[in-house]
Design a protein around this motif. Structure first.
Motif, PDB file in Angstrom:
ATOM      1  N   LEU A 113      11.206  19.317  17.011  1.00 18.84           N
ATOM      2  CA  LEU A 113      10.138  20.068  17.704  1.00 18.84           C
ATOM      3  C   LEU A 113       9.869  21.423  17.021  1.00 18.84           C
ATOM      4  O   LEU A 113      10.957  22.012  16.794  1.00 18.84           O
ATOM      5  CB  LEU A 113      10.368  20.331  19.094  1.00 18.84           C
ATOM      6  N   PHE A 114       8.642  21.573  16.939  1.00 21.04           N
ATOM      7  CA  PHE A 114       8.339  23.271  16.626  1.00 21.04           C
ATOM      8  C   PHE A 114       8.555  24.087  17.747  1.00 21.04           C
ATOM      9  O   PHE A 114       8.283  23.791  19.001  1.00 21.04           O
ATOM     10  CB  PHE A 114       6.840  23.157  16.322  1.00 21.04           C
ATOM     11  N   ALA A 115       9.206  25.456  17.439  1.00 16.00           N
ATOM     12  CA  ALA A 115       9.458  26.311  18.450  1.00 16.00           C
ATOM     13  C   ALA A 115       9.275  27.618  17.620  1.00 16.00           C
ATOM     14  O   ALA A 115       9.753  27.905  16.553  1.00 16.00           O
ATOM     15  CB  ALA A 115      10.866  26.121  19.046  1.00 16.00           C
ATOM     16  N   SER A 116       8.695  28.586  18.258  1.00 19.82           N
ATOM     17  CA  SER A 116       8.433  29.692  18.037  1.00 19.82           C
ATOM     18  C   SER A 116       9.777  30.997  18.379  1.00 19.82           C
ATOM     19  O   SER A 116       9.896  31.870  17.640  1.00 19.82           O
ATOM     20  CB  SER A 116       7.176  30.522  18.698  1.00 19.82           C
ATOM     21  N   ASP A 117      10.261  30.571  19.462  1.00 19.64           N
ATOM     22  CA  ASP A 117      11.376  31.357  19.975  1.00 19.64           C
ATOM     23  C   ASP A 117      10.687  32.731  20.197  1.00 19.64           C
ATOM     24  O   ASP A 117      11.398  33.902  20.201  1.00 19.64           O
ATOM     25  CB  ASP A 117      12.498  31.513  19.231  1.00 19.64           C
ATOM     26  N   GLN A 118       9.381  32.996  20.472  1.00 23.43           N
ATOM     27  CA  GLN A 118       8.840  34.526  20.661  1.00 23.43           C
ATOM     28  C   GLN A 118       9.653  34.888  22.183  1.00 23.43           C
ATOM     29  O   GLN A 118       9.827  33.992  22.950  1.00 23.43           O
ATOM     30  CB  GLN A 118       7.347  34.082  20.991  1.00 23.43           C
ATOM     31  N   PRO A 119       9.919  36.197  22.124  1.00 24.37           N
ATOM     32  CA  PRO A 119       9.802  37.501  21.165  1.00 24.37           C
ATOM     33  C   PRO A 119      10.875  37.478  19.907  1.00 24.37           C
ATOM     34  O   PRO A 119      10.938  38.359  19.351  1.00 24.37           O
ATOM     35  CB  PRO A 119       9.743  38.501  22.094  1.00 24.37           C
ATOM     36  N   LEU A 137      13.818  24.217  14.938  1.00 22.66           N
ATOM     37  CA  LEU A 137      14.070  24.907  13.468  1.00 22.66           C
ATOM     38  C   LEU A 137      13.686  26.327  13.665  1.00 22.66           C
ATOM     39  O   LEU A 137      13.728  26.964  12.569  1.00 22.66           O
ATOM     40  CB  LEU A 137      13.155  24.297  12.484  1.00 22.66           C
ATOM     41  N   SER A 138      13.493  26.891  14.781  1.00 26.76           N
ATOM     42  CA  SER A 138      13.522  28.331  14.889  1.00 26.76           C
ATOM     43  C   SER A 138      14.722  29.057  14.433  1.00 26.76           C
ATOM     44  O   SER A 138      15.912  28.322  14.698  1.00 26.76           O
ATOM     45  CB  SER A 138      13.232  28.768  16.456  1.00 26.76           C
ATOM     46  N   HIS A 176       9.886  26.166  22.975  1.00 32.29           N
ATOM     47  CA  HIS A 176      10.943  27.291  23.088  1.00 32.29           C
ATOM     48  C   HIS A 176      10.406  28.574  23.008  1.00 32.29           C
ATOM     49  O   HIS A 176      10.215  28.949  21.627  1.00 32.29           O
ATOM     50  CB  HIS A 176      12.185  26.726  22.326  1.00 32.29           C
ATOM     51  N   ARG A 177       9.769  29.136  23.746  1.00 28.82           N
ATOM     52  CA  ARG A 177       9.623  30.636  23.963  1.00 28.82           C
ATOM     53  C   ARG A 177       9.832  31.438  25.094  1.00 28.82           C
ATOM     54  O   ARG A 177      10.248  30.500  26.135  1.00 28.82           O
ATOM     55  CB  ARG A 177       8.032  30.795  23.686  1.00 28.82           C
ATOM     56  N   HIS A 178       9.735  32.570  25.321  1.00 29.02           N
ATOM     57  CA  HIS A 178      10.148  33.294  26.531  1.00 29.02           C
ATOM     58  C   HIS A 178       9.394  34.161  26.965  1.00 29.02           C
ATOM     59  O   HIS A 178       8.325  34.413  26.488  1.00 29.02           O
ATOM     60  CB  HIS A 178      11.410  34.148  26.005  1.00 29.02           C
ATOM     61  N   ILE A 179       9.683  34.336  28.380  1.00 27.01           N
ATOM     62  CA  ILE A 179       8.572  35.454  29.362  1.00 27.01           C
ATOM     63  C   ILE A 179       9.902  36.470  29.802  1.00 27.01           C
ATOM     64  O   ILE A 179      10.757  36.070  30.466  1.00 27.01           O
ATOM     65  CB  ILE A 179       7.800  34.706  30.382  1.00 27.01           C
ATOM     66  N   GLY A 180       9.242  37.513  30.216  1.00 32.74           N
ATOM     67  CA  GLY A 180       9.930  38.652  30.882  1.00 32.74           C
ATOM     68  C   GLY A 180      10.355  39.744  29.561  1.00 32.74           C
ATOM     69  O   GLY A 180      10.701  39.333  28.368  1.00 32.74           O
ATOM     70  N   ARG A 197       0.329  23.789  24.091  1.00 32.13           N
ATOM     71  CA  ARG A 197       1.220  23.707  25.091  1.00 32.13           C
ATOM     72  C   ARG A 197       2.573  24.547  24.720  1.00 32.13           C
ATOM     73  O   ARG A 197       2.579  24.821  23.585  1.00 32.13           O
ATOM     74  CB  ARG A 197       1.806  22.250  25.246  1.00 32.13           C
ATOM     75  N   ALA A 198       3.168  24.795  25.718  1.00 29.77           N
ATOM     76  CA  ALA A 198       4.322  25.688  25.344  1.00 29.77           C
ATOM     77  C   ALA A 198       5.369  25.640  26.657  1.00 29.77           C
ATOM     78  O   ALA A 198       5.061  25.553  27.711  1.00 29.77           O
ATOM     79  CB  ALA A 198       3.935  27.296  25.497  1.00 29.77           C
ATOM     80  N   LEU A 199       6.475  25.338  26.195  1.00 27.49           N
ATOM     81  CA  LEU A 199       7.625  25.419  27.125  1.00 27.49           C
ATOM     82  C   LEU A 199       8.307  26.747  27.137  1.00 27.49           C
ATOM     83  O   LEU A 199       8.592  27.460  26.355  1.00 27.49           O
ATOM     84  CB  LEU A 199       8.854  24.481  26.626  1.00 27.49           C
ATOM     85  N   VAL A 200       8.123  27.479  28.109  1.00 22.93           N
ATOM     86  CA  VAL A 200       8.465  28.863  28.685  1.00 22.93           C
ATOM     87  C   VAL A 200       9.786  29.001  29.252  1.00 22.93           C
ATOM     88  O   VAL A 200       9.749  28.393  30.684  1.00 22.93           O
ATOM     89  CB  VAL A 200       7.107  29.572  29.273  1.00 22.93           C
ATOM     90  N   ILE A 201      10.548  30.004  28.859  1.00 21.53           N
ATOM     91  CA  ILE A 201      11.821  30.092  29.398  1.00 21.53           C
ATOM     92  C   ILE A 201      12.302  31.594  29.654  1.00 21.53           C
ATOM     93  O   ILE A 201      11.859  32.463  28.964  1.00 21.53           O
ATOM     94  CB  ILE A 201      13.039  29.512  28.320  1.00 21.53           C
TER      95      ILE A 201
END
Length: 271
Positions: free
Chosen positions: A231-237, A205-206, A6-10, A47-51
């Motif tokens: 699952l591990f997720a960074s939630d960047q940014p 657990l972000s 779980h991380r983001h783009i934009g 690997r990354a799921l990008v949202i």
């Protein structure tokens, strides 16, 4: 090395949050795929799921990043895309356009949040929710749902989606309830009750506060279930990759539970 679920783009425009001046709190937001890939390389993220990024109260902005997420997934095989969809009837046309892209190569999830409006219990939102989950079931996608204490994002409300749909569709409860009350409700019983009932429920657990990761790890070991649902997720940014990784590693150790959380559960769900 980790898989980031779980991380983001934009990049979002500045906004006067909470009555203050316009600000950009998501300081590490990335506008381009090249910047995103550079981050993955620096982190060692395999690997990354990008949202699409979201947060300002204009759903059109989040929808506008769907094409960027798809392009990222099709440019680099490490990336999977999640598409922004909305439960609000006002967003029906934009959600229909997003769902029309859901079969594109690399798309593995649909993301909805009630932070930008709507409510799980609002009858006006139910047709859109039915449509979103039906398409996820048809295409074998995961539905990501934001959780945070209070209002429409509280687990008491978002949990309705698990009850209604998670027999057929994997539901990823982002942020494990998002705070004290949500953590206690989930780790205390509800997360495990859903698993025992056969619900296809997952979490990350972000944003988790101090006690939650360690308590959840202990409950998983004590109950003997749930090890393949976190699952591990960074939630960047909005999150911090290094901090999120360190907190989860400290709680989950370096054995099977960590291997599942950092790699294997992502691979089973998204690869």
């Amino acid at each position: 090395m980790a898989f980031d679920a779980h991380r983001h783009i934009g990049v979002l425009p500045a906004y006067p949050f909470y009555g203050g001046p316009p600000v950009n709190p998501d300081v590490t937001a990335r506008a381009t795929i090249k910047q995103l890939i550079s981050d993955l390389d620096a982190e060692g993220t395999e690997r990354a799921l990008v949202i699409p990024n979201y947060g300002v109260p204009d759903p059109a902005i989040a929808f506008s990043f769907n094409a960027l997420a798809i392009e990222a997934a099709q440019r680099d095989d490490r990336i999977r895309a999640g598409l922004w969809v909305s439960p609000r009837p006002e967003d029906a046309d934009r959600t229909a356009a997003a769902l029309a892209l859901a079969g594109e190569p690399g798309v593995r999830a649909l993301k909805l949040s009630f932070l930008l409006g709507g409510h799980p219990a609002d009858p006006a939102c139910r047709p859109q929710l039915d449509r979103i989950f039906a398409e996820a079931e048809r295409l074998g996608l995961v539905v990501h749902v934001h959780t945070s204490p209070g209002a429409a994002s509280d687990i008491d409300e978002v949990g309705r989606l698990v009850d209604w749909y998670a027999d057929r569709v994997p539901v990823h409860l982002v942020h494990f309830g998002g705070g004290m009350s949500g953590h206690i409700k989930l780790a205390g019983s509800r997360f495990f009750d859903w698993i025992a009932a056969g619900k296809r429920v997952y979490t990350d657990l972000s944003w988790a506060i101090g006690f939650a990761p360690g308590w959840l790890a202990r409950e998983i070991e004590r109950r003997g279930t749930g090890h393949d649902r976190v699952l591990f997720a960074s939630d960047q940014p909005w999150g911090d990759h290094a901090g999120e990784h360190a907190r989860m590693a400290a709680a989950f150790g370096d054995g099977e539970l960590a291997r599942l959380a950092f790699r294997d559960t992502f691979a089973a769900l998204y690869d």
